[in-house]
Design a protein around this motif. Sequence first.
Motif, PDB file in Angstrom:
ATOM      1  N   GLY A   5      74.216  29.331  57.709  1.00 40.28           N
ATOM      2  CA  GLY A   5      73.899  29.505  59.116  1.00 40.28           C
ATOM      3  C   GLY A   5      74.969  29.099  60.097  1.00 40.28           C
ATOM      4  N   GLY A   6      76.078  28.589  59.599  1.00 47.61           N
ATOM      5  CA  GLY A   6      77.154  28.174  60.498  1.00 47.61           C
ATOM      6  C   GLY A   6      76.893  26.821  61.113  1.00 47.61           C
ATOM      7  N   GLU A   7      77.752  26.483  62.053  1.00 44.28           N
ATOM      8  CA  GLU A   7      77.695  25.164  62.694  1.00 44.28           C
ATOM      9  C   GLU A   7      76.358  24.903  63.369  1.00 44.28           C
ATOM     10  N   SER A   8      75.795  25.901  64.008  1.00 45.31           N
ATOM     11  CA  SER A   8      74.542  25.703  64.739  1.00 45.31           C
ATOM     12  C   SER A   8      73.374  25.387  63.808  1.00 45.31           C
ATOM     13  N   ALA A   9      73.466  25.758  62.541  1.00 47.61           N
ATOM     14  CA  ALA A   9      72.392  25.494  61.589  1.00 47.61           C
ATOM     15  C   ALA A   9      72.414  24.064  61.070  1.00 47.61           C
ATOM     16  N   LEU A  10      73.545  23.382  61.209  1.00 47.57           N
ATOM     17  CA  LEU A  10      73.666  22.023  60.698  1.00 47.57           C
ATOM     18  C   LEU A  10      73.234  21.037  61.778  1.00 47.57           C
ATOM     19  N   THR A  11      71.949  20.725  61.741  1.00 45.83           N
ATOM     20  CA  THR A  11      71.382  19.761  62.678  1.00 45.83           C
ATOM     21  C   THR A  11      70.782  18.612  61.885  1.00 45.83           C
ATOM     22  N   ILE A  12      70.539  17.511  62.563  1.00 51.57           N
ATOM     23  CA  ILE A  12      69.904  16.363  61.909  1.00 51.57           C
ATOM     24  C   ILE A  12      68.523  16.765  61.412  1.00 51.57           C
ATOM     25  N   ARG A  13      67.790  17.492  62.216  1.00 52.34           N
ATOM     26  CA  ARG A  13      66.435  17.909  61.825  1.00 52.34           C
ATOM     27  C   ARG A  13      66.474  18.821  60.592  1.00 52.34           C
ATOM     28  N   ALA A  14      67.375  19.799  60.591  1.00 52.26           N
ATOM     29  CA  ALA A  14      67.483  20.702  59.441  1.00 52.26           C
ATOM     30  C   ALA A  14      67.903  19.931  58.184  1.00 52.26           C
ATOM     31  N   LEU A  15      68.786  18.966  58.362  1.00 55.83           N
ATOM     32  CA  LEU A  15      69.240  18.176  57.218  1.00 55.83           C
ATOM     33  C   LEU A  15      68.119  17.289  56.675  1.00 55.83           C
ATOM     34  N   ALA A  40      81.278  16.794  57.787  1.00 62.01           N
ATOM     35  CA  ALA A  40      81.235  18.089  57.093  1.00 62.01           C
ATOM     36  C   ALA A  40      82.593  18.772  57.140  1.00 62.01           C
ATOM     37  N   THR A  41      83.247  18.716  58.295  1.00 59.03           N
ATOM     38  CA  THR A  41      84.577  19.323  58.436  1.00 59.03           C
ATOM     39  C   THR A  41      85.580  18.663  57.510  1.00 59.03           C
ATOM     40  N   GLU A  42      85.562  17.336  57.467  1.00 57.09           N
ATOM     41  CA  GLU A  42      86.466  16.610  56.568  1.00 57.09           C
ATOM     42  C   GLU A  42      86.199  16.961  55.114  1.00 57.09           C
ATOM     43  N   SER A  43      84.934  17.083  54.751  1.00 59.41           N
ATOM     44  CA  SER A  43      84.569  17.408  53.371  1.00 59.41           C
ATOM     45  C   SER A  43      85.028  18.813  52.986  1.00 59.41           C
TER      46      SER A  43
END
Length: 89
Positions: A5-15, A40-43
């Motif tokens: 889902g891209g950056e917008s899909a990575l939220t605290i709630r979704a995680l 996430a970017t570093e990983s």
Amino acid sequence: MLDAGGESALTIRALTDRLSTGSGAIYYQVGTRDDLLDTATESVTGAALAARAAGAAASASRTAPASANRCAKGRELCSTSAPTVRCRS
């Protein structure tokens, strides 16, 4: 999650939903959403650079130096298959 889902899909709630945990656990481990994106970017970047370095190392190991293509007599090798190495006459 980023791939799907891209950056917008990575939220605290979704995680928290994905990991079946509470948001407090995520905030404790990661911090803010910006911290989560930084991690996430570093990983992702670290994994990509490691894969690139591994590919370069594998490529370098397949490319033997010119001296490795010569036998003890200094002749060019015609066969390097195991278990013997023969040089050209």
